[in-house]
Design an enzyme around this catalytic site. Structure first.
Site, PDB file in Angstrom:
ATOM      1  N   CYS A  32       0.834  -1.207   0.000  1.00  0.00           N
ATOM      2  CA  CYS A  32       0.000   0.000   0.000  1.00  0.00           C
ATOM      3  C   CYS A  32       0.870   1.260   0.000  1.00  0.00           C
ATOM      4  CB  CYS A  32      -0.918  -0.027   1.223  1.00  0.00           C
ATOM      5  SG  CYS A  32      -1.812   1.506   1.520  1.00  0.00           S
ATOM      6  N   CYS A  35       0.010   3.950   2.583  1.00  0.00           N
ATOM      7  CA  CYS A  35       0.426   3.485   3.913  1.00  0.00           C
ATOM      8  C   CYS A  35       1.894   3.821   4.171  1.00  0.00           C
ATOM      9  CB  CYS A  35       0.227   1.974   4.044  1.00  0.00           C
ATOM     10  SG  CYS A  35      -1.473   1.402   3.850  1.00  0.00           S
TER      11      CYS A  35
END
Length: 329
Positions: A32, A35
């Protein structure tokens, strides 16, 4: 060293929720991109706000801990959840700076309700967050937004406390009575009366007021030059990338210059200094230059510094995309 706890099993997660009153969890995945981009911000928050058994920051890798993710209904990444006493009290899905900022402000209030701001050193006064003056209506104490590790104090006596004591959440020992602390929880200037304090911030701030506490010991006429003074002339400089030199601070035009007198100091030794609010918007750093002291001495003293205002968007966050969005060009 990071204080963030990496969750390794559902049992470990359940135990953490029991052992810490407040738990802030970052649900993420290695693939991600948003993230990864927001991870340094989360780490800085962990360093600033973690408190043993009271406030804990944790990370859950949703690919490795699918049961934990499923139990908390994680459907997008990153997701941030705040638990209090094991129950969810706040949740932010995706890397939305505004929502994260709102969550942080709520978290700060939760931390204060525990009896003191996170990250305080305890100092000589003990117990709770101390301020020498009331908060202006509509504003909050945002001293916790200072990046303490990058702050710098020039021309202080090394036999007194360092820069960290200025942001201590505890009541100054000089106001607590009793025996003096083994380690001084205040600072005094060294070779002359001037001090230069550089404070970078974790986020852009809107500064409304600065509160300075200075509690010199009583003296007599024979030793007035030996007793440290309270600051008199103070110059403030905003958005500097690093500390100034003393000659530079004397020559530069200040964002605001303040001259304090005896009547400006409260019974607890605090000067409540309102700022020209229009000049202190979107501030990323502040330099406080104590140019001289109020008296005939050779040293000035500071016990505490408090910043009052509002927090804005966090720095270095950039554009953060929610899961499924294409990264910006």
């Amino acid at each position: 060293m990071s204080k963030t706890v990496e969750i390794t099993s559902p049992a470990a997660f359940a135990e953490l929720l029991k052992s810490s009153q407040i738990v802030v969890v970052d649900f993420y995945a290695d693939w991600c991109a948003p993230c990864k981009r927001i991870a340094p911000i989360f780490e800085r928050l962990s360093q600033a706000l973690s408190r043993p058994n009271q406030v804990t920051f944790a990370k859950v890798n949703t690919e490795q801990q699918k049961d934990v993710a499923a139990a908390n209904s994680i459907t997008s990444l990153p997701t941030f959840i705040v638990f209090r006493n094991g129950k969810i009290v706040d949740k932010v899905e995706g890397a939305d700076p505004k929502q994260l900022q709102n969550m942080l402000q709520k978290l700060n209030q939760d931390v204060k309700s525990l009896g003191g701001e996170a990250g305080g050193s305890g100092g000589g006064g003990g117990g709770g967050t101390w301020r020498g003056a009331d908060l202006p209506r509509g504003y909050s104490d945002i001293t916790d937004q200072i990046e303490v590790q990058r702050s710098e104090l020039l021309n202080y006596d090394p036999d007194t406390g360092g820069v960290r004591v200025l942001f201590d959440t505890a009541k100054p020992s000089a106001l607590s009575g009793g025996k003096a602390p083994a380690k001084k929880d205040w600072i005094e200037s060294d070779t002359d009366e001037q001090l230069l304090l550089f404070m970078p911030f974790q986020s852009m701030l809107k500064l409304h007021t600065i509160q300075l506490t200075s509690i010199p010991p009583p003296g007599d006429d024979d030793e007035d030059d030996e007793v440290p003074m309270r600051p008199r002339t103070i110059k403030l400089f905003t958005n500097k990338p690093h500390n100034l030199g003393f000659d530079e601070a004397e020559d530069l035009s200040a964002t605001q210059e303040i001259i304090l007198s005896e009547k400006d100091w409260s019974a607890e030794g605090t000067a409540n200094i309102p700022l020209r609010f229009v000049k202190f918007q979107n501030i990323t750093s502040l330099v406080v230059f104590v140019e001289d002291g109020d008296g005939e001495g050779e040293r000035t003293r500071l016990d505490r510094v408090r910043l009052i205002g509002e927090t804005g968007e966090r720095r270095e966050m950039g554009k953060l995309e929610k899961i499924g969005d294409e990264p910006g060009e």
